[in-house]
Design an enzyme around this catalytic site. Structure first.
Site, PDB file in Angstrom:
ATOM      1  N   GLY A  35      20.350  16.091  36.330  1.00  5.60           N
ATOM      2  CA  GLY A  35      19.615  14.836  36.205  1.00  5.60           C
ATOM      3  C   GLY A  35      20.427  13.580  35.958  1.00  5.60           C
ATOM      4  O   GLY A  35      19.981  12.484  36.286  1.00  5.60           O
ATOM      5  N   ASP A  97      14.306  14.852  25.398  1.00  2.59           N
ATOM      6  CA  ASP A  97      12.868  15.104  25.273  1.00  2.59           C
ATOM      7  C   ASP A  97      12.682  15.914  23.989  1.00  2.59           C
ATOM      8  O   ASP A  97      12.662  15.338  22.895  1.00  2.59           O
ATOM      9  CB  ASP A  97      12.446  15.842  26.549  1.00  2.59           C
ATOM     10  CG  ASP A  97      10.963  16.113  26.658  1.00  2.59           C
ATOM     11  OD1 ASP A  97      10.186  15.513  25.927  1.00  2.59           O
ATOM     12  OD2 ASP A  97      10.570  16.936  27.510  1.00  2.59           O
ATOM     13  N   THR A  98      12.615  17.249  24.073  1.00  2.00           N
ATOM     14  CA  THR A  98      12.530  18.032  22.831  1.00  2.00           C
ATOM     15  C   THR A  98      13.832  17.939  22.033  1.00  2.00           C
ATOM     16  O   THR A  98      13.826  18.111  20.816  1.00  2.00           O
ATOM     17  CB  THR A  98      12.281  19.531  23.135  1.00  2.00           C
ATOM     18  OG1 THR A  98      13.407  20.045  23.840  1.00  2.00           O
ATOM     19  CG2 THR A  98      11.012  19.721  23.939  1.00  2.00           C
ATOM     20  N   GLY A  99      14.939  17.708  22.731  1.00  2.00           N
ATOM     21  CA  GLY A  99      16.245  17.655  22.084  1.00  2.00           C
ATOM     22  C   GLY A  99      17.032  18.949  22.223  1.00  2.00           C
ATOM     23  O   GLY A  99      18.193  19.013  21.838  1.00  2.00           O
ATOM     24  N   THR A 101      18.255  20.546  24.877  1.00  2.00           N
ATOM     25  CA  THR A 101      19.404  20.494  25.784  1.00  2.00           C
ATOM     26  C   THR A 101      20.584  19.791  25.109  1.00  2.00           C
ATOM     27  O   THR A 101      21.715  20.279  25.135  1.00  2.00           O
ATOM     28  CB  THR A 101      19.032  19.742  27.086  1.00  2.00           C
ATOM     29  OG1 THR A 101      17.915  20.394  27.678  1.00  2.00           O
ATOM     30  CG2 THR A 101      20.190  19.707  28.060  1.00  2.00           C
ATOM     31  N   LEU A 102      20.284  18.662  24.485  1.00  2.47           N
ATOM     32  CA  LEU A 102      21.335  17.875  23.839  1.00  2.47           C
ATOM     33  C   LEU A 102      21.964  18.640  22.678  1.00  2.47           C
ATOM     34  O   LEU A 102      23.188  18.649  22.513  1.00  2.47           O
ATOM     35  CB  LEU A 102      20.734  16.554  23.342  1.00  2.47           C
ATOM     36  CG  LEU A 102      21.729  15.507  22.870  1.00  2.47           C
ATOM     37  CD1 LEU A 102      22.726  15.168  23.965  1.00  2.47           C
ATOM     38  CD2 LEU A 102      20.991  14.261  22.407  1.00  2.47           C
ATOM     39  N   LYS A 125      12.730  10.109  24.744  1.00  3.76           N
ATOM     40  CA  LYS A 125      11.290  10.334  24.550  1.00  3.76           C
ATOM     41  C   LYS A 125      11.085  10.817  23.118  1.00  3.76           C
ATOM     42  O   LYS A 125      10.962  12.011  22.867  1.00  3.76           O
ATOM     43  CB  LYS A 125      10.864  11.465  25.490  1.00  3.76           C
ATOM     44  CG  LYS A 125       9.981  11.065  26.628  1.00  3.76           C
ATOM     45  CD  LYS A 125       9.461  12.331  27.293  1.00  3.76           C
ATOM     46  CE  LYS A 125       9.585  12.258  28.783  1.00  3.76           C
ATOM     47  NZ  LYS A 125       9.071  13.466  29.451  1.00  3.76           N
ATOM     48  N   ASP A 153      14.123  14.150  38.264  1.00  2.00           N
ATOM     49  CA  ASP A 153      13.297  14.768  39.303  1.00  2.00           C
ATOM     50  C   ASP A 153      11.987  15.313  38.769  1.00  2.00           C
ATOM     51  O   ASP A 153      11.819  15.551  37.574  1.00  2.00           O
ATOM     52  CB  ASP A 153      14.055  15.938  39.931  1.00  2.00           C
ATOM     53  CG  ASP A 153      14.110  17.144  38.983  1.00  2.00           C
ATOM     54  OD1 ASP A 153      14.593  16.982  37.843  1.00  2.00           O
ATOM     55  OD2 ASP A 153      13.644  18.231  39.377  1.00  2.00           O
ATOM     56  N   ARG A 159      14.838  12.192  43.014  1.00  2.00           N
ATOM     57  CA  ARG A 159      16.082  11.819  42.330  1.00  2.00           C
ATOM     58  C   ARG A 159      16.707  10.552  42.901  1.00  2.00           C
ATOM     59  O   ARG A 159      17.420   9.842  42.213  1.00  2.00           O
ATOM     60  CB  ARG A 159      17.119  12.948  42.419  1.00  2.00           C
ATOM     61  CG  ARG A 159      16.763  14.191  41.636  1.00  2.00           C
ATOM     62  CD  ARG A 159      18.007  15.074  41.520  1.00  2.00           C
ATOM     63  NE  ARG A 159      17.671  16.455  41.181  1.00  2.00           N
ATOM     64  CZ  ARG A 159      17.506  16.904  39.938  1.00  2.00           C
ATOM     65  NH1 ARG A 159      17.630  16.076  38.925  1.00  2.00           N
ATOM     66  NH2 ARG A 159      17.223  18.167  39.707  1.00  2.00           N
TER      67      ARG A 159
HETATM   68  P1  IMP Z   1      14.907  18.700  26.368  1.00  2.00           P
HETATM   69  O1  IMP Z   1      15.846  19.861  26.295  1.00  2.00           O
HETATM   70  O2  IMP Z   1      13.495  19.105  26.117  1.00  2.00           O
HETATM   71  O3  IMP Z   1      15.333  17.525  25.515  1.00  2.00           O
HETATM   72  O4  IMP Z   1      14.864  18.254  27.851  1.00  2.00           O
HETATM   73  C1  IMP Z   1      15.887  17.616  28.431  1.00  2.00           C
HETATM   74  C2  IMP Z   1      15.877  17.838  29.925  1.00  2.00           C
HETATM   75  O5  IMP Z   1      14.558  17.988  30.454  1.00  2.00           O
HETATM   76  C3  IMP Z   1      16.430  16.609  30.575  1.00  2.00           C
HETATM   77  O6  IMP Z   1      17.828  16.688  30.718  1.00  2.00           O
HETATM   78  C4  IMP Z   1      15.705  16.578  31.892  1.00  2.00           C
HETATM   79  O7  IMP Z   1      16.405  17.332  32.850  1.00  2.00           O
HETATM   80  C5  IMP Z   1      14.379  17.238  31.617  1.00  2.00           C
HETATM   81  N1  IMP Z   1      13.309  16.239  31.391  1.00  2.00           N
HETATM   82  C6  IMP Z   1      12.687  15.963  30.228  1.00  2.00           C
HETATM   83  N2  IMP Z   1      11.759  14.991  30.374  1.00  2.00           N
HETATM   84  C7  IMP Z   1      11.817  14.643  31.683  1.00  2.00           C
HETATM   85  C8  IMP Z   1      11.097  13.665  32.472  1.00  2.00           C
HETATM   86  O8  IMP Z   1      10.217  12.913  32.019  1.00  2.00           O
HETATM   87  N3  IMP Z   1      11.439  13.607  33.795  1.00  2.00           N
HETATM   88  C9  IMP Z   1      12.392  14.403  34.346  1.00  2.00           C
HETATM   89  N4  IMP Z   1      13.084  15.312  33.640  1.00  2.00           N
HETATM   90  C10 IMP Z   1      12.790  15.436  32.325  1.00  2.00           C
HETATM   91 MG    MG Z   2      18.866  16.940  32.539  1.00  2.00          MG
END
Ligand code: IMP
Ligand code: MG
Length: 172
Positions: A35, A97-99, A101-102, A125, A153, A159
């Site tokens: 992304g 988003d949830t955090g 991945t980071l 978010k 995406d 994208r």
């Molecule tokens: P997390 O692990 O829930 O924080 O999600 C992070 C990953 O989810 C990001 O790197 C994105 O690839 C994907 N993601 C989360 N929200 C969105 C969105 O609104 N649009 C597209 N991809 C998202």
């Molecule tokens: Mg991503």
């Protein structure tokens, strides 16, 4: 549309300015695919203009399937090619988003011996956060809506859009 191309470009320049003021010398930018490839391409060139010349490496992480709901766990799909031991690392990602991945990326890099890990996210978010992690640099804080474009995406589409937008479901 949430943010047009000009607005994004201005914000990316400002972010690069902040980063270049805080970090000096050796830096490895770790770009989280897929992304963030568009954001990273612009950010890295903005960093260069701001006087910081990072090395760049890529890691592919996956947490979403084909839809828009988080799978709840993160997997490493393709690894870095550089050794991060002793380095100052800047994680570059599109959205937190949830955090999960980071957090996964940060812990992985620290676990491999990175000296310091900073995080730069184009979008935050905040409402959806469910693990304790705060990014160091954020482009825009957004509401809990699914966004696409500028690298982001929905089921592998959109994208290439030059702006960031919200997908509006079509009524039959
Ligand atoms: P997390 O692990 O829930 O924080 O999600 C992070 C990953 O989810 C990001 O790197 C994105 O690839 C994907 N993601 C989360 N929200 C969105 C969105 O609104 N649009 C597209 N991809 C998202
Ligand atoms: Mg991503």
């Amino acid at each position: 549309m949430l943010f047009d191309a000009a607005e994004i470009a201005r914000r990316v320049d400002a972010l690069a300015g902040e980063i270049a003021r805080d970090i000096r010398g050796d830096l490895l930018a770790v770009v989280i695919l897929k992304g963030s490839f568009v954001f990273a391409a612009d950010l890295i060139r903005a960093l260069e203009r701001a006087g910081l010349s990072p090395q760049v490496d890529f890691i592919t992480l996956a947490s979403y399937g084909a839809g828009s709901e988080s799978a709840g766990r993160v997997s490493l799909v393709r690894d870095l090619s550089e050794d991060v031991r002793g380095r100052t690392v800047l994680i570059v990602d599109d959205i937190v988003d949830t955090g999960r991945t980071l957090k996964f990326a940060r812990e992985e890099l620290l676990g491999r011996g990175a000296a310091a890990v900073r995080t730069c996210l184009l979008l935050d978010k905040r409402a959806k956060r469910n693990v304790a992690i705060e990014p160091d640099y954020v482009g825009f804080a957004i509401e809990d809506r699914f966004v696409v474009g500028y690298g982001l995406d929905l089921a592998h589409r959109y994208r290439g859009l030059p702006y960031i937008g919200v997908v509006v479901p079509t009524t039959p």
